[in-house]
Write a protein that holds these residues in place. Sequence first.
Motif, PDB file in Angstrom:
ATOM      1  N   GLN A 148     -20.023 -59.617 -31.736  1.00 28.90           N
ATOM      2  CA  GLN A 148     -18.836 -59.373 -32.523  1.00 28.90           C
ATOM      3  C   GLN A 148     -19.187 -57.895 -33.178  1.00 28.90           C
ATOM      4  N   TRP A 149     -20.249 -57.874 -33.584  1.00 28.99           N
ATOM      5  CA  TRP A 149     -20.609 -56.750 -34.413  1.00 28.99           C
ATOM      6  C   TRP A 149     -20.683 -55.383 -33.467  1.00 28.99           C
ATOM      7  N   THR A 150     -21.146 -55.492 -32.122  1.00 24.96           N
ATOM      8  CA  THR A 150     -21.408 -54.483 -31.165  1.00 24.96           C
ATOM      9  C   THR A 150     -19.991 -54.072 -30.952  1.00 24.96           C
ATOM     10  N   LEU A 200      -8.722 -67.591 -28.296  1.00 20.52           N
ATOM     11  CA  LEU A 200      -9.663 -66.805 -27.297  1.00 20.52           C
ATOM     12  C   LEU A 200     -10.828 -67.460 -26.978  1.00 20.52           C
ATOM     13  N   SER A 201     -11.326 -66.644 -25.768  1.00 21.30           N
ATOM     14  CA  SER A 201     -12.419 -66.961 -25.207  1.00 21.30           C
ATOM     15  C   SER A 201     -13.426 -66.292 -26.074  1.00 21.30           C
ATOM     16  N   PRO A 202     -14.725 -66.200 -25.604  1.00 21.26           N
ATOM     17  CA  PRO A 202     -15.886 -65.576 -26.335  1.00 21.26           C
ATOM     18  C   PRO A 202     -15.662 -64.301 -25.976  1.00 21.26           C
ATOM     19  N   LEU A 203     -16.185 -63.161 -26.784  1.00 26.22           N
ATOM     20  CA  LEU A 203     -16.046 -61.713 -26.304  1.00 26.22           C
ATOM     21  C   LEU A 203     -16.401 -61.444 -25.201  1.00 26.22           C
ATOM     22  N   TYR A 206     -26.430 -69.718 -30.193  1.00 25.36           N
ATOM     23  CA  TYR A 206     -25.062 -69.194 -29.814  1.00 25.36           C
ATOM     24  C   TYR A 206     -24.217 -68.676 -30.966  1.00 25.36           C
ATOM     25  N   GLU A 207     -24.514 -68.943 -32.310  1.00 26.44           N
ATOM     26  CA  GLU A 207     -23.769 -68.348 -33.358  1.00 26.44           C
ATOM     27  C   GLU A 207     -24.427 -66.852 -33.536  1.00 26.44           C
ATOM     28  N   SER A 208     -25.656 -67.018 -33.370  1.00 26.44           N
ATOM     29  CA  SER A 208     -26.272 -65.506 -33.592  1.00 26.44           C
ATOM     30  C   SER A 208     -25.964 -64.557 -32.476  1.00 26.44           C
TER      31      SER A 208
END
Length: 350
Positions: free
Chosen positions: A145-147, A7-10, A137-139
């Motif tokens: 992801q949380w949202t 996957l690519s980022p959300l 970038y991880e944060s």
Amino acid sequence: MPEPAALSPLHPLNDRRFVFIGVPVLALLVLLPRGLLHVRSWQELVVAWLISLVFTTAFWLSGRALWLGLFRRMPRVEQTARRLWWLAGTNTLTAMLVTLGLGNVAAWTQGGQLDAATFWFEFGLNMVPTVVVQLIYESRHFFQQWTENVRRAEQLQSAGVQSQLEALQSQLDPHFLFNNLNTLSALIEPENEPAQQFVEQLADVYRYVLLTRDKTTVPLAEELAFVDTFLALHKARFRDNLRVTTAVPSAALGHFVAPLSVQLLVENALKHNVASREHPLELRLSADTAAGYFTVENTLRPRTAGLAPGTGTGLRNVRHRYELLRAPRLVEVRSADGWFRVRLPLLSAS
């Protein structure tokens, strides 16, 4: 079960603000332990900052590219620890090699050699922009992801409520119906076994709806047991006009499906197709663990009278629920050779 594609980022990685603000500020901050407060002129400060800016930009962009590359290879939540270990190891090795190379060049130009104390000092300073970039970038990804999970949970709850309303097709409280069906069963004469059995099966249907109303997934074995009861009620009306074939290996029963999703497909087949002595309705339920699908298929003979044509709302709801559950495959719907087929992805435990 096959792994889903990378996957690519959300969300698109729109990080220009981070880069344009973060790089200059970070380039200035890493000069502090190198004697920024003791420079003798602003010209010297500008030159030092520009040199730091070049190296900070290189560290930032290389760290960004590394994070993106590893994220595309290991995007899932359960791969986070592995991805972080790879990031830590690769960044540490890169910082060591860069420090060693630049330190030796700087020492050579000054006619000396790079000593261990200087190496470790410079290595620690070079790790600062690397660690900062990875944390940013991880944060950012963790927050996105949380949202996304919060939004998905809300949509999944809404879709589940809608499917229950469609399954019940009633404004009455299901508890009220379930309790009164049990009362009715007690009032039926004991010798009237068909009526007794029919009422008990109807009560089982409502019991299952009540038990699954707050669940996002259920074992396939439970859903099929419910569908068997649901079909038994219809067999009392259709008799030999309804022919059901089930081919589900035991290995598939441990997988999961969205609650009431198989029942909805069965109900659609009964509602929208002819089931008569001349043209009995054939219904097939099967599972393929290798492909990762459960299939509901029926002979396609749409009714020409009676009920209004289907709007496709039920199928859209099923598709949407599996999207919210992040199924590893898409729900497949196709019509060919006089058969209507829907394939539901088999899910792992939620």
